[in-house]
Design a protein around this motif. Structure first.
Motif, PDB file in Angstrom:
ATOM      1  N   GLN A 212      50.637 -12.435  63.971  1.00 63.28           N
ATOM      2  CA  GLN A 212      50.219 -11.117  64.432  1.00 63.28           C
ATOM      3  C   GLN A 212      50.487 -10.057  63.375  1.00 63.28           C
ATOM      4  O   GLN A 212      49.660  -9.164  63.149  1.00 63.28           O
ATOM      5  CB  GLN A 212      50.939 -10.770  65.743  1.00 63.28           C
ATOM      6  CG  GLN A 212      50.477  -9.481  66.377  1.00 63.28           C
ATOM      7  CD  GLN A 212      49.012  -9.526  66.774  1.00 63.28           C
ATOM      8  OE1 GLN A 212      48.531 -10.557  67.229  1.00 63.28           O
ATOM      9  NE2 GLN A 212      48.299  -8.422  66.567  1.00 63.28           N
ATOM     10  N   ASN A 213      51.629 -10.145  62.704  1.00 60.93           N
ATOM     11  CA  ASN A 213      51.931  -9.189  61.632  1.00 60.93           C
ATOM     12  C   ASN A 213      50.923  -9.312  60.496  1.00 60.93           C
ATOM     13  O   ASN A 213      50.506  -8.311  59.896  1.00 60.93           O
ATOM     14  CB  ASN A 213      53.341  -9.418  61.105  1.00 60.93           C
ATOM     15  CG  ASN A 213      54.404  -9.072  62.133  1.00 60.93           C
ATOM     16  OD1 ASN A 213      54.160  -8.268  63.031  1.00 60.93           O
ATOM     17  ND2 ASN A 213      55.583  -9.668  62.003  1.00 60.93           N
ATOM     18  N   ASN A 216      47.784  -7.618  61.611  1.00 64.59           N
ATOM     19  CA  ASN A 216      47.933  -6.157  61.580  1.00 64.59           C
ATOM     20  C   ASN A 216      47.807  -5.614  60.164  1.00 64.59           C
ATOM     21  O   ASN A 216      47.214  -4.555  59.938  1.00 64.59           O
ATOM     22  CB  ASN A 216      49.278  -5.764  62.181  1.00 64.59           C
ATOM     23  CG  ASN A 216      49.334  -6.025  63.672  1.00 64.59           C
ATOM     24  OD1 ASN A 216      48.294  -6.122  64.342  1.00 64.59           O
ATOM     25  ND2 ASN A 216      50.541  -6.158  64.214  1.00 64.59           N
ATOM     26  N   GLN A 217      48.390  -6.339  59.209  1.00 63.70           N
ATOM     27  CA  GLN A 217      48.272  -5.902  57.822  1.00 63.70           C
ATOM     28  C   GLN A 217      46.821  -5.943  57.358  1.00 63.70           C
ATOM     29  O   GLN A 217      46.365  -5.045  56.626  1.00 63.70           O
ATOM     30  CB  GLN A 217      49.144  -6.783  56.930  1.00 63.70           C
ATOM     31  CG  GLN A 217      50.640  -6.598  57.142  1.00 63.70           C
ATOM     32  CD  GLN A 217      51.464  -7.540  56.294  1.00 63.70           C
ATOM     33  OE1 GLN A 217      50.923  -8.326  55.517  1.00 63.70           O
ATOM     34  NE2 GLN A 217      52.789  -7.465  56.449  1.00 63.70           N
TER      35      GLN A 217
END
Length: 459
Positions: A212-213, A216-217
């Motif tokens: 997920q990170n 998002n990036q």
């Protein structure tokens, strides 16, 4: 027109709810089926282990019977003893614990006190769903399009719910552990398995967070390059924007698509697990079929040895009893087994008495085959070749066939391989010889058809 549009919206919403309900029911059925297959697999593995044990018992019995004769005793001296089969279970015998993959096997094999059955069932459900979560998480790592973060989030939430249920039942077992040593041992075992499942669950959750990170990036970088989507939407003239009601419907449709995509992804993972389980069980069934045939053949082998020893201890030989006249046909070419001046041959037509054999029984399942023309017995010589030149019904003239279906049977020479028996095959030179009694040789052996012949008094 507006009323008709309202009706369409409500109908579409109801269809979406029904689709989500059907997907949820399909997932429940898939999980229940996967759990049932896990128990069924363990039952098949136990059946295979029993077949291995029976093969060992028969091999040991045959070796003991062989050792009761001088030639057999010498043969046993120069051959290895029968080794018992290895345990098929993967759990450790010293610690009493098991690996995660063998937990359903332990649940089906062990007998638990009634007070802990609910806890074992809850832990088994939790284990199966954690295995599904782990497989879906592996699909996410491998960039499987159907294994996205939303699907994993749903799987993870299901595992957390089952985790809470299992913890609640284990708390009840904790209060009972002081009353029984067996309950205490089961409680310790279940808590160890709980720790393993929680560790797998935390690893999957960490991978989800990392993924997920990363996403998002990527969104941040895309926004920096192309701008915010919301800003571009606001730049669209108000005359061509949709109404608030349409936007609400679009949002519901997007949520529905996300949910149904997640459900389809989980169903795909369940389908893969079901396919793998069914393939494994199919292999186990094939092994059980082969081993059952081997047990049957070895049982007949032991009976032959015991019967032969019994005959030697009798003061007089047992007189063979005539059963019937038969013709013997080689099924692949539909040719008759015939005695000629050149020995045994296969002929396209029935050559009368030369193609007719008398069936005699002495005791047990062994039979003797005497040619009607030459009155010689079908048997095997010391070189392993099949001949029809025996002057009497001795041990080298003993044969076995399938009494259940003589029209389609293998032919086994009982005296071959030091009394272990040998299946009949044909060499490239069209000679009949005997080979080993192993199940692999049985599948290479020739198929024969025994047909009874009614002879008149003149013939």
């Amino acid at each position: 027109m507006q009323a008709h549009q309202e009706f369409d919206y409500e109908k579409a919403a109801e269809e979406r709810r029904q689709a989500l309900k059907s997907a949820a029911e399909a997932k429940e059925i898939g999980r229940a089926t996967l759990e049932t297959l896990a128990r069924q697999k363990e039952s098949l593995e136990r059946s295979e282990a029993i077949a291995d044990e029976n093969i060992y018992i028969m091999d040991k019995s045959i070796r003991v019977l062989k050792g009761m004769t001088w030639p057999g005793w010498v043969a046993n001296m120069f051959s290895k003893d029968v080794v018992p089969p290895e345990a098929s279970g993967k759990h450790s015998k010293t610690t009493g614990t098991c690996t995660s993959s063998s937990f359903p096997q332990m649940c089906s094999e062990r007998k638990f006190p009634k007070q802990v059955n609910a806890a074992v069932h809850a832990m088994n459900n939790y284990h199966c769903n954690v295995m599904v979560l782990q497989q879906c998480c592996s699909g996410l790592v491998n960039q499987d399009t159907h294994c996205d973060a939303k699907q994993l989030k749903l799987c993870l939430q299901t595992c957390k719910d089952l985790h809470e249920t299992a913890e609640g039942v284990l708390d009840e077992v904790y209060l009972l552990r002081k009353y029984s040593r067996d309950i205490d041992d089961v409680y310790i075992w279940l808590m160890e398995e709980m720790k393993k499942m929680v560790e797998i669950e935390h690893k999957c959750e960490t991978k989800m967070r990392e993924n997920q990170n990363k996403r998002n990036q990527e969104i941040v970088h895309r926004t920096a390059l192309f701008g915010s989507p919301s800003r571009k939407v606001s730049e669209i003239p108000t005359e061509i924007t949709s109404s608030e009601k349409d936007l609400k419907v679009f949002a519901e449709q997007d949520a529905y698509l996300d949910a149904i995509t997640s459900d389809i992804g989980e169903l795909k993972c369940l389908g893969g697990a079901l396919h793998e389980s069914l393939s494994t069980q199919n292999d186990i069934l094939n092994n059980i079929d082969k081993k059952s045939d081997e047990v049957s053949d070895k049982t007949k082998m032991a009976s032959r040895r015991a019967g032969r020893m019994n005959q030697k201890k009798m003061f007089k030989a047992v007189r063979p009893n005539f059963q019937s006249w038969v013709t013997i046909k080689y099924l692949p070419t539909n040719q008759y087994l015939t005695q000629s001046t050149d020995g045994l041959v296969l002929t396209d037509r029935n050559c009368g008495d030369a193609s007719i054999f008398g069936v005699y029984k002495r005791q047990g399942d062994a039979i003797g085959l005497q040619n009607k023309l030459t009155h010689k017995w079908l048997g095997m010589n010391i070189w392993g070749n099949i001949r029809c030149d025996g002057s009497s019904f001795g041990s080298r003239e003993e044969w076995e066939i399938d009494d259940r279906d003589p029209s389609r049977t293998y032919l086994l020479c009982a005296c071959a391989n030091w009394g272990s028996g040998g299946w009949i095959i044909m060499t490239p030179e069209k000679k009949l010889i005997s080979v080993g009694s192993e199940i692999e040789n049985k599948r290479k052996a020739l198929l024969w058809s025994f047909a009874e012949v009614k002879l008149t008094e003149d013939s």
